[in-house]
Design a protein around this motif. Sequence first.
Motif, PDB file in Angstrom:
ATOM      1  N   ILE A  47     -37.607  15.139  -3.118  1.00 45.43           N
ATOM      2  CA  ILE A  47     -36.343  15.210  -2.098  1.00 45.43           C
ATOM      3  C   ILE A  47     -36.000  13.669  -2.046  1.00 45.43           C
ATOM      4  O   ILE A  47     -36.628  12.865  -1.387  1.00 45.43           O
ATOM      5  CB  ILE A  47     -36.463  15.451  -0.857  1.00 45.43           C
ATOM      6  CG1 ILE A  47     -37.349  17.210  -1.169  1.00 45.43           C
ATOM      7  CG2 ILE A  47     -35.117  16.149  -0.300  1.00 45.43           C
ATOM      8  CD1 ILE A  47     -37.425  17.852   0.222  1.00 45.43           C
ATOM      9  N   VAL A  48     -34.682  13.446  -2.575  1.00 46.91           N
ATOM     10  CA  VAL A  48     -34.027  12.070  -2.430  1.00 46.91           C
ATOM     11  C   VAL A  48     -32.984  12.173  -1.337  1.00 46.91           C
ATOM     12  O   VAL A  48     -32.076  13.092  -1.448  1.00 46.91           O
ATOM     13  CB  VAL A  48     -33.621  11.690  -3.793  1.00 46.91           C
ATOM     14  CG1 VAL A  48     -33.084  10.149  -3.579  1.00 46.91           C
ATOM     15  CG2 VAL A  48     -34.548  11.759  -4.784  1.00 46.91           C
ATOM     16  N   CYS A  49     -32.917  11.234  -0.447  1.00 48.85           N
ATOM     17  CA  CYS A  49     -31.795  11.084   0.235  1.00 48.85           C
ATOM     18  C   CYS A  49     -30.641  10.142   0.058  1.00 48.85           C
ATOM     19  O   CYS A  49     -31.026   9.034  -0.618  1.00 48.85           O
ATOM     20  CB  CYS A  49     -32.168  10.266   1.741  1.00 48.85           C
ATOM     21  SG  CYS A  49     -30.856  10.054   2.905  1.00 48.85           S
ATOM     22  N   THR A  50     -29.577  10.714  -0.465  1.00 54.01           N
ATOM     23  CA  THR A  50     -28.496  10.038  -1.145  1.00 54.01           C
ATOM     24  C   THR A  50     -27.874   8.975  -0.359  1.00 54.01           C
ATOM     25  O   THR A  50     -26.960   8.374  -0.875  1.00 54.01           O
ATOM     26  CB  THR A  50     -27.471  11.036  -1.817  1.00 54.01           C
ATOM     27  OG1 THR A  50     -27.010  11.808  -0.630  1.00 54.01           O
ATOM     28  CG2 THR A  50     -28.045  12.087  -2.678  1.00 54.01           C
ATOM     29  N   LYS A  96     -34.140   6.942   0.606  1.00 54.55           N
ATOM     30  CA  LYS A  96     -35.600   7.567   1.142  1.00 54.55           C
ATOM     31  C   LYS A  96     -35.825   8.600   0.267  1.00 54.55           C
ATOM     32  O   LYS A  96     -35.236   9.450  -0.262  1.00 54.55           O
ATOM     33  CB  LYS A  96     -35.499   7.926   2.642  1.00 54.55           C
ATOM     34  CG  LYS A  96     -37.192   8.069   3.162  1.00 54.55           C
ATOM     35  CD  LYS A  96     -36.889   8.380   4.532  1.00 54.55           C
ATOM     36  CE  LYS A  96     -36.122   7.639   5.446  1.00 54.55           C
ATOM     37  NZ  LYS A  96     -35.820   7.983   6.805  1.00 54.55           N
ATOM     38  N   MET A 110     -39.226  11.706  -0.691  1.00 56.20           N
ATOM     39  CA  MET A 110     -40.342  12.409   0.070  1.00 56.20           C
ATOM     40  C   MET A 110     -40.842  13.498  -0.906  1.00 56.20           C
ATOM     41  O   MET A 110     -39.778  14.164  -1.678  1.00 56.20           O
ATOM     42  CB  MET A 110     -39.992  13.328   1.272  1.00 56.20           C
ATOM     43  CG  MET A 110     -40.889  14.278   1.916  1.00 56.20           C
ATOM     44  SD  MET A 110     -40.108  15.070   3.220  1.00 56.20           S
ATOM     45  CE  MET A 110     -39.879  14.099   4.383  1.00 56.20           C
ATOM     46  N   LEU A 152     -34.690  17.454  -5.628  1.00 62.75           N
ATOM     47  CA  LEU A 152     -33.575  18.014  -4.784  1.00 62.75           C
ATOM     48  C   LEU A 152     -32.962  16.515  -4.218  1.00 62.75           C
ATOM     49  O   LEU A 152     -33.665  15.607  -3.986  1.00 62.75           O
ATOM     50  CB  LEU A 152     -34.320  18.618  -3.685  1.00 62.75           C
ATOM     51  CG  LEU A 152     -35.424  19.646  -4.012  1.00 62.75           C
ATOM     52  CD1 LEU A 152     -36.011  20.544  -2.805  1.00 62.75           C
ATOM     53  CD2 LEU A 152     -34.480  20.738  -4.487  1.00 62.75           C
ATOM     54  N   PHE A 153     -31.710  16.857  -3.600  1.00 59.81           N
ATOM     55  CA  PHE A 153     -30.986  15.588  -3.232  1.00 59.81           C
ATOM     56  C   PHE A 153     -30.378  16.042  -2.090  1.00 59.81           C
ATOM     57  O   PHE A 153     -30.041  17.350  -1.861  1.00 59.81           O
ATOM     58  CB  PHE A 153     -29.706  15.344  -4.472  1.00 59.81           C
ATOM     59  CG  PHE A 153     -30.255  14.904  -5.340  1.00 59.81           C
ATOM     60  CD1 PHE A 153     -30.684  13.480  -5.586  1.00 59.81           C
ATOM     61  CD2 PHE A 153     -30.251  15.699  -6.504  1.00 59.81           C
ATOM     62  CE1 PHE A 153     -31.291  13.139  -7.016  1.00 59.81           C
ATOM     63  CE2 PHE A 153     -30.963  15.308  -7.673  1.00 59.81           C
ATOM     64  CZ  PHE A 153     -31.304  13.981  -7.874  1.00 59.81           C
ATOM     65  N   GLY A 154     -30.290  15.423  -0.896  1.00 52.90           N
ATOM     66  CA  GLY A 154     -29.661  15.644   0.258  1.00 52.90           C
ATOM     67  C   GLY A 154     -29.592  14.284   1.212  1.00 52.90           C
ATOM     68  O   GLY A 154     -29.634  13.346   0.616  1.00 52.90           O
ATOM     69  N   GLU A 155     -29.576  14.813   2.512  1.00 55.61           N
ATOM     70  CA  GLU A 155     -29.758  13.544   3.606  1.00 55.61           C
ATOM     71  C   GLU A 155     -31.045  13.593   4.171  1.00 55.61           C
ATOM     72  O   GLU A 155     -31.265  14.976   4.868  1.00 55.61           O
ATOM     73  CB  GLU A 155     -28.304  13.553   4.394  1.00 55.61           C
ATOM     74  CG  GLU A 155     -27.189  13.310   3.639  1.00 55.61           C
ATOM     75  CD  GLU A 155     -25.909  13.681   4.370  1.00 55.61           C
ATOM     76  OE1 GLU A 155     -25.797  13.542   5.572  1.00 55.61           O
ATOM     77  OE2 GLU A 155     -24.934  13.877   3.584  1.00 55.61           O
ATOM     78  N   CYS A 156     -31.741  12.812   4.474  1.00 55.26           N
ATOM     79  CA  CYS A 156     -33.070  12.768   5.544  1.00 55.26           C
ATOM     80  C   CYS A 156     -32.442  12.926   6.897  1.00 55.26           C
ATOM     81  O   CYS A 156     -31.322  12.823   7.332  1.00 55.26           O
ATOM     82  CB  CYS A 156     -33.815  11.450   5.237  1.00 55.26           C
ATOM     83  SG  CYS A 156     -32.721   9.934   6.058  1.00 55.26           S
ATOM     84  N   PHE A 212     -34.948  17.511   5.519  1.00 58.24           N
ATOM     85  CA  PHE A 212     -33.661  16.998   4.708  1.00 58.24           C
ATOM     86  C   PHE A 212     -32.745  18.272   5.053  1.00 58.24           C
ATOM     87  O   PHE A 212     -33.032  19.396   4.761  1.00 58.24           O
ATOM     88  CB  PHE A 212     -34.357  16.756   3.640  1.00 58.24           C
ATOM     89  CG  PHE A 212     -34.677  15.490   3.310  1.00 58.24           C
ATOM     90  CD1 PHE A 212     -34.076  14.768   2.333  1.00 58.24           C
ATOM     91  CD2 PHE A 212     -35.996  14.716   3.764  1.00 58.24           C
ATOM     92  CE1 PHE A 212     -34.489  13.435   1.959  1.00 58.24           C
ATOM     93  CE2 PHE A 212     -36.188  13.678   3.113  1.00 58.24           C
ATOM     94  CZ  PHE A 212     -35.509  12.821   2.392  1.00 58.24           C
ATOM     95  N   LYS A 213     -31.391  17.629   4.910  1.00 57.68           N
ATOM     96  CA  LYS A 213     -30.518  18.647   4.786  1.00 57.68           C
ATOM     97  C   LYS A 213     -30.093  18.648   3.003  1.00 57.68           C
ATOM     98  O   LYS A 213     -29.705  17.478   2.649  1.00 57.68           O
ATOM     99  CB  LYS A 213     -28.984  18.113   5.191  1.00 57.68           C
ATOM    100  CG  LYS A 213     -27.945  18.796   5.201  1.00 57.68           C
ATOM    101  CD  LYS A 213     -26.784  18.134   6.079  1.00 57.68           C
ATOM    102  CE  LYS A 213     -25.450  18.735   5.860  1.00 57.68           C
ATOM    103  NZ  LYS A 213     -24.922  18.053   4.702  1.00 57.68           N
ATOM    104  N   ASN A 246     -28.554  19.247  -0.283  1.00 60.08           N
ATOM    105  CA  ASN A 246     -27.063  19.527  -0.786  1.00 60.08           C
ATOM    106  C   ASN A 246     -27.092  19.892  -2.434  1.00 60.08           C
ATOM    107  O   ASN A 246     -26.059  20.362  -2.634  1.00 60.08           O
ATOM    108  CB  ASN A 246     -26.151  18.180  -0.590  1.00 60.08           C
ATOM    109  CG  ASN A 246     -26.098  17.614   0.806  1.00 60.08           C
ATOM    110  OD1 ASN A 246     -26.117  18.768   1.665  1.00 60.08           O
ATOM    111  ND2 ASN A 246     -26.012  16.375   1.103  1.00 60.08           N
ATOM    112  N   ASN A 247     -28.062  19.475  -3.090  1.00 55.92           N
ATOM    113  CA  ASN A 247     -27.879  19.665  -4.388  1.00 55.92           C
ATOM    114  C   ASN A 247     -29.432  19.696  -5.061  1.00 55.92           C
ATOM    115  O   ASN A 247     -30.204  19.083  -4.491  1.00 55.92           O
ATOM    116  CB  ASN A 247     -27.296  18.207  -4.953  1.00 55.92           C
ATOM    117  CG  ASN A 247     -26.505  18.448  -6.182  1.00 55.92           C
ATOM    118  OD1 ASN A 247     -26.641  19.306  -6.847  1.00 55.92           O
ATOM    119  ND2 ASN A 247     -25.627  17.385  -6.332  1.00 55.92           N
TER     120      ASN A 247
END
Lengths: 148, 148
Positions: A98-101, A105, A107, A136-140, B127-128, B130-131
């Motif tokens: 999972i990547v924070c865009t 960061k 995980m 997966l992409f999102g925000e931490c 994580f939120k 999004n994608n």
Amino acid sequence: MAHFPCAKEIDAKEVLKEKGLKSTPQRLAVLHVLHESTKYLSINNILDKTKEILPNTGLATIYRTLDVLADIGLISRVHFEDGCHTYAYSSDSHGHHIVCTKCNKIMDFAECPFEDYMENLSKRTGFKINNHFLQLFGECNECAGNAN
Amino acid sequence: MAHFPCAKEIDAKEVLKEKGLKSTPQRLAVLHVLHESTKYLSINNILDKTKEILPNTGLATIYRTLDVLADIGLISRVHFEDGCHTYAYSSDSHGHHIVCTKCNKIMDFAECPFEDYMENLSKRTGFKINNHFLQLFGECNECAGNAN
DNA sequence: CCTTAATTGAGAAACTTTCTCAATTATAAA
DNA sequence: TTTATAATTGAGAAAGTTTCTCAATTAAGG
Ligand SMILES: [Zn+2]
Ligand SMILES: [Zn+2]
Ligand SMILES: [Zn+2]
Ligand SMILES: [Zn+2]
């Protein structure tokens, strides 16, 4: 730099040995750099950080080392929809990321939601599925909490 | 070349128009090339095939066109574990791909097994999400059947 | 038809990756 | 320990890929 070598790097020596590959300072340093980072790193990020440990490290060695480490599963390549070639430490050989865009960061999560789904999809498509790639992409939590 | 323009390409004109982009022969030709192909194609594959339709097409136009078409969701970038930057037609904006690693054939499947899983994972990781990006690798029915 | 802004082709420039090869070094055998 | 050997490295050259620039062209709307 904090704790070098740590347990993970000692494990890495074993894995390298099993594969008949040498445990060079360059390989251990690159692994250490990725292991220490909470963010995915580009080739140049990795070169710079590796040079802090081994100042004479050459760029070609970084390329070669990343290929070796990725091939034996100690790190992962991270892909983006519009360009790829960044790298991250992988804690598990079946690790997805999972990547924070916002802050980069990264995980990894080991469990995989696909096992069931695969057989089903195989039947419907006629494809024998050997492998899959999921990211997966999102925000931490920190970035999602912040207004900026 | 067979049927040009086909329904998909007429749709594409609409999508381009909506976004304020021109429907140029180059854009329609690149889309046609990808739409006609059952396999994923590299930049040079696409340039060669596009030149069969429009012989003067330049390489920079291919790069620019692929970016445009991918941005508006008419095509997808296909990634591989050790290098990416190939392209394929996408029949659905939430399309994931299955790639045959023997013959390069590609198939997209629209339904997505993630909807449930996401919320669960979100809670556990903080994580939120999004994608997501998912790609499957295997062998198509033809290749899996053949001994070679 | 015109006008206008978007798009194109061509080649240059920038950037990324791979290759080559002599020097170095990790490893295992003596 | 030494020594032998094959693997690995650094440096720079070469090859390959992507982006940029700009004058010429062209799609689209009035
Ligand atoms: Zn973040
Ligand atoms: Zn998985
Ligand atoms: Zn196949
Ligand atoms: Zn999906």
